[in-house]
Write an enzyme that holds these catalytic residues in place. Structure first.
Site, PDB file in Angstrom:
ATOM      1  N   THR A 209      41.698  21.069   5.225  1.00 25.17           N
ATOM      2  CA  THR A 209      41.035  21.358   3.952  1.00 25.17           C
ATOM      3  C   THR A 209      41.800  20.843   2.742  1.00 25.17           C
ATOM      4  O   THR A 209      41.328  21.009   1.611  1.00 25.17           O
ATOM      5  CB  THR A 209      40.856  22.881   3.785  1.00 25.17           C
ATOM      6  OG1 THR A 209      42.153  23.508   3.781  1.00 25.17           O
ATOM      7  CG2 THR A 209      40.020  23.463   4.898  1.00 25.17           C
ATOM      8  N   LYS A 210      42.959  20.223   2.952  1.00 30.35           N
ATOM      9  CA  LYS A 210      43.815  19.868   1.823  1.00 30.35           C
ATOM     10  C   LYS A 210      43.373  18.566   1.147  1.00 30.35           C
ATOM     11  O   LYS A 210      42.454  17.887   1.595  1.00 30.35           O
ATOM     12  CB  LYS A 210      45.270  19.769   2.284  1.00 30.35           C
ATOM     13  CG  LYS A 210      45.842  21.101   2.763  1.00 30.35           C
ATOM     14  CD  LYS A 210      45.757  22.186   1.694  1.00 30.35           C
ATOM     15  CE  LYS A 210      46.524  23.444   2.048  1.00 30.35           C
ATOM     16  NZ  LYS A 210      45.945  24.217   3.165  1.00 30.35           N
TER      17      LYS A 210
END
Length: 406
Positions: A209-210
């Site tokens: 998700t980064k």
């Protein structure tokens, strides 16, 4: 019938270039840490040492030398960073203290526990999600002399925290500073330095998700050669030579020595290859997130029921942490989330404070009221989707659903 979330909270931006990079490694016959990981580390180092390439940068100088070491997660990186700084290491001592914000993911605190140290929680500044420097100093003063060994500030959501104040306090009390920069790539401070390169060690995350991703992975960054040497050895079983070195060196390639009882924290080439492509488009991915955030800001500005996120020119916009104004809304944050999800909008909460988690609450005899600003932020926060690749139609749908759900 249960509604399907058709605008997810997060989705990685993966294209043909990442697919081709992965296939290149799969076809190479070498999958673990090797040439791709070495190249990724060099390119990441070059990126951080050259903030002059940032959009709208007014800088003309390079940052000082950095050492960048790829690892299999930011959690591993925090563990390695604390160990390299001596936490829990001298005579395998127990009882060292590491100061961390309560408003963070459990990895920030659990890394201290791995070494037999105690995480000591610190409240956030009013109206922010960042460690309060004043509360940090008070927490240090409450500890027995010599117990505090390190502080881990967290650059929440991609916005750098007050590192100048935190560094001053840490230096005054002789503490190491390890930046949790899991959200903070490529975040820039006001003086043109990348978040994660200010303290003794910085740790970045490349989780799915980064802001850039390798699926799982991270990078540990420091300027001290001795710290870098310790981290490099400890991330691969404490062996003095890497597998790639033993494979590619024609001189005694089979021989190695175990210098320490280390860990298995290396990043494989398969993931590093994807990371290299993601790194090459870091500014493009930031621009996409900035466009989404700008649309949210414009739509929600002036709405008395909502509190917009704090931001700044160096914000990586990893999260969009919208808050409900409890004086202006009649529903709870949890009911608000339920309404959004029923309309197919994926959302999250960042974070559930650690001091109310069963493990830490019981171990340290904590109560919710111990950190009032942390709880005030938590009870009213909701993270909206802000992933590259969102269409403006999707963004508008999120906006309309938020406004109609108040």
């Amino acid at each position: 019938m249960k509604a399907i979330v058709d605008i997810p909270f997060a989705r990685p931006f993966i294209g043909r270039e990442e697919e081709e990079a992965a296939l290149r490694v799969l076809r190479s016959g070498w999958l673990t840490t090797g040439a791709e990981t070495i190249a990724f580390e060099k390119e990441f180092t070059d990126f951080l040492q050259n903030p002059t390439l940032a959009p709208h940068s007014q800088l003309s100088t390079l940052n000082p030398q950095l050492f960048c070491m790829a690892v299999n997660s930011a959690t591993s990186g925090l563990h390695l960073a604390l160990e390299a700084c001596g936490v829990g290491r001298a005579a395998r001592r127990r009882g060292d203290s590491v100061l961390v914000p309560s408003y963070t993911f459990t990895a920030t605190a659990e890394a201290a526990c791995y070494l037999g140290a105690d995480p000591v929680f610190v409240d956030v500044s009013p109206g922010t999600f960042h460690m309060d420097p004043a509360a940090l100093e008070q927490a240090i003063k409450r500890l027995p002399p010599g117990k505090a060994k390190a502080v881990i500030p967290v650059h929440y959501g991609g916005l750098p925290c007050d590192m100048a104040a935190i560094m001053d306090i840490a230096h005054h009390y002789g503490l190491k500073v390890i930046e949790d920069a899991a959200h903070a790539f490529p975040s820039l401070t006001g003086n043109g330095v990348f978040a994660g390169t200010i303290g003794d060690i910085g740790v970045f995350s490349f989780y799915a998700t980064k802001t850039i991703t390798t699926g799982e992975g991270g990078m540990v960054v420091c300027r001290d050669e001795a710290l870098a040497g310790r981290i490099s050895i400890m991330r691969s079983h404490g062996i003095d030579r890497t597998v790639w070195n033993r494979y590619s060196d024609t001189k005694a390639s089979w021989y190695y020595e175990v210098a320490e009882a280390g860990y298995k924290y290396n990043l494989p080439d398969l993931l590093a290859a994807v990371g290299r492509v993601q790194l090459s488009r870091a500014w493009e991915l930031l621009r996409m997130r900035e466009e989404i955030a700008a649309a949210y800001d414009k739509a929600f500005a002036g709405k008395q029921q909502l509190v917009l996120p704090l931001t700044g020119p160096g914000d990586a916009r990893h999260l969009y942490p919208l808050r409900l104004n409890p004086q202006q809304v009649k529903i709870s944050r949890d009911e608000f989330i339920s309404r959004l999800k029923k309309q197919g909008i994926g959302v999250s909460v960042h974070f559930i404070p650690l001091h109310i988690m069963p493990y830490y609450k019981k171990r340290f005899s904590l109560s919710a009221n111990d950190f009032p600003e942390t709880m005030n932020s938590f009870l009213h926060e909701i993270s909206l989707p802000i992933w590259p690749g969102m269409t403006m139609e999707q963004v508008e749908r999120v906006i309309d659903t938020v406004l109609c759900s108040l």
